[in-house]
Design an enzyme around this catalytic site. Structure first.
Site, PDB file in Angstrom:
ATOM      1  N   PHE A  46     -10.023  -0.233  -0.471  1.00 47.83           N
ATOM      2  CA  PHE A  46      -9.779  -1.269   0.530  1.00 47.83           C
ATOM      3  C   PHE A  46     -10.286  -2.609   0.010  1.00 47.83           C
ATOM      4  CE2 PHE A  46     -10.611  -3.742   4.344  1.00 47.83           C
ATOM      5  CZ  PHE A  46      -9.377  -3.649   4.949  1.00 47.83           C
ATOM      6  N   VAL A  47      -9.478  -3.644   0.166  1.00 47.89           N
ATOM      7  CA  VAL A  47      -9.868  -4.983  -0.299  1.00 47.89           C
ATOM      8  C   VAL A  47      -9.768  -6.009   0.828  1.00 47.89           C
ATOM      9  CG1 VAL A  47      -9.347  -4.620  -2.747  1.00 47.89           C
ATOM     10  CG2 VAL A  47      -7.525  -5.381  -1.215  1.00 47.89           C
ATOM     11  N   ASP A  59      -7.791  -8.953   5.382  1.00 49.28           N
ATOM     12  CA  ASP A  59      -8.864  -8.890   6.374  1.00 49.28           C
ATOM     13  C   ASP A  59      -9.438  -7.499   6.562  1.00 49.28           C
ATOM     14  OD1 ASP A  59      -6.285  -8.060   7.603  1.00 49.28           O
ATOM     15  OD2 ASP A  59      -7.566  -7.702   9.343  1.00 49.28           O
ATOM     16  N   ASP A  77       0.871  -1.174   0.000  1.00 47.11           N
ATOM     17  CA  ASP A  77       0.000   0.000   0.000  1.00 47.11           C
ATOM     18  C   ASP A  77       0.916   1.235   0.000  1.00 47.11           C
ATOM     19  OD1 ASP A  77      -1.753   2.076   1.404  1.00 47.11           O
ATOM     20  OD2 ASP A  77      -3.207   0.461   1.334  1.00 47.11           O
TER      21      ASP A  77
HETATM   22  P1  XMP Z   1       1.774  -0.427   3.868  1.00 45.39           P
HETATM   23  O1  XMP Z   1       1.029   0.863   3.929  1.00 45.39           O
HETATM   24  O2  XMP Z   1       2.791  -0.566   4.967  1.00 45.39           O
HETATM   25  O3  XMP Z   1       0.651  -1.481   4.141  1.00 45.39           O
HETATM   26  O4  XMP Z   1       2.327  -0.698   2.485  1.00 45.39           O
HETATM   27  C1  XMP Z   1       0.909  -2.796   3.973  1.00 45.39           C
HETATM   28  C2  XMP Z   1       0.052  -3.635   4.887  1.00 45.39           C
HETATM   29  O5  XMP Z   1      -1.215  -3.011   5.144  1.00 45.39           O
HETATM   30  C3  XMP Z   1      -2.260  -3.927   4.980  1.00 45.39           C
HETATM   31  N1  XMP Z   1      -3.157  -3.435   3.896  1.00 45.39           N
HETATM   32  C4  XMP Z   1      -4.371  -3.923   3.629  1.00 45.39           C
HETATM   33  N2  XMP Z   1      -5.067  -4.915   4.199  1.00 45.39           N
HETATM   34  N3  XMP Z   1      -6.845  -4.535   2.688  1.00 45.39           N
HETATM   35  C5  XMP Z   1      -6.306  -5.211   3.725  1.00 45.39           C
HETATM   36  O6  XMP Z   1      -6.935  -6.123   4.210  1.00 45.39           O
HETATM   37  C6  XMP Z   1      -6.213  -3.511   2.068  1.00 45.39           C
HETATM   38  O7  XMP Z   1      -6.754  -2.913   1.126  1.00 45.39           O
HETATM   39  C7  XMP Z   1      -4.910  -3.177   2.559  1.00 45.39           C
HETATM   40  N4  XMP Z   1      -3.990  -2.260   2.202  1.00 45.39           N
HETATM   41  C8  XMP Z   1      -2.937  -2.455   3.035  1.00 45.39           C
HETATM   42  C9  XMP Z   1      -1.596  -5.252   4.654  1.00 45.39           C
HETATM   43  O8  XMP Z   1      -1.494  -6.002   5.839  1.00 45.39           O
HETATM   44  C10 XMP Z   1      -0.227  -4.922   4.186  1.00 45.39           C
HETATM   45  O9  XMP Z   1       0.739  -5.896   4.525  1.00 45.39           O
HETATM   46 MG    MG Z   2      -2.485  -7.111   7.083  1.00 42.84          MG
END
Ligand code: XMP
Ligand code: MG
Length: 178
Positions: free
Chosen positions: A155-156, A162, A106
């Protein structure tokens, strides 16, 4: 099952089980080709990656090992920016080729933290493989070697991902509907 409810939110199907599985096969083939002859440690970032790691790892035909760390930066449906390290590092990775496995990248904050640790611990080579990537949210310049799907900044849930701990058992990936 195109529309589903997880806790208080509604989601609609976004990437089907078949699409996920055929993309994983293609990613595994590329990794098998690129890293042929190398001894590789696959390094999964829990919790979200557990299904992706299991599915891709079974299609790897290299001499390989798998290990996991657990980090968290998410709270509900948005990134908190703060990363808590929950389960530490107990692997000797000196001189190893490491493939970091992520469910989703993300902002890239988690990835940056993981890569930093791997460099400190003197991995010989580090590759990054993520099932999902949100280019609009990405704030880092670390190149990502293997990407399953680029997705918009929605968000997915599902396939390991989850919403407050729920939805990980869904076979497809679903996106939040307004
Ligand atoms: P960053 O911002 O550190 O985020 O790149 C990475 C972690 O955030 C979680 N993440 C998500 N989890 N749906 C989710 O269920 C999403 O859309 C989402 N976007 C980020 C995920 O754990 C990832 O490792
Ligand atoms: Mg996660």
């Amino acid at each position: 099952m195109n529309e589903i409810t997880v806790l208080d939110r509604e989601f609609s199907v976004y990437i089907t089980e078949d699409e996920i599985q055929s993309r994983i096969t293609a990613l595994a083939e590329k990794i098998n080709e690129d890293l042929k002859g190398q001894d590789v440690l696959f390094f999964g970032v829990l919790n979200g990656v557990f299904l992706f790691a299991a599915d891709i790892f079974r299609q790897i035909n290299l001499d390989c090992q798998v290990s996991f760390i657990k980090l968290a930066s998410y709270d509900g449906t948005s990134s908190t920016g703060k990363i808590k390290e929950l389960i530490g590092w107990n692997e000797d990775i000196t001189g190893k080729t490491v493939v970091v496995l992520e469910d989703i990248v993300d902002t890239g904050a988690t990835l940056e933290r993981v890569i930093g640790e791997l460099k400190l611990r003197k991995a010989a080579e580090v590759k990054i493989c993520t099932l999902l990537f949100k280019p609009e949210a990405y704030t880092k310049d670390i190149p990502i070697d293997y990407i399953g799907f680029e997705i918009p900044n929605n968000f997915v849930v599902g396939y390991g991902l989850d919403y407050d701990g729920y939805g990980r058992n869904l076979r497809a990936i679903y996106k939040l509907t307004k």
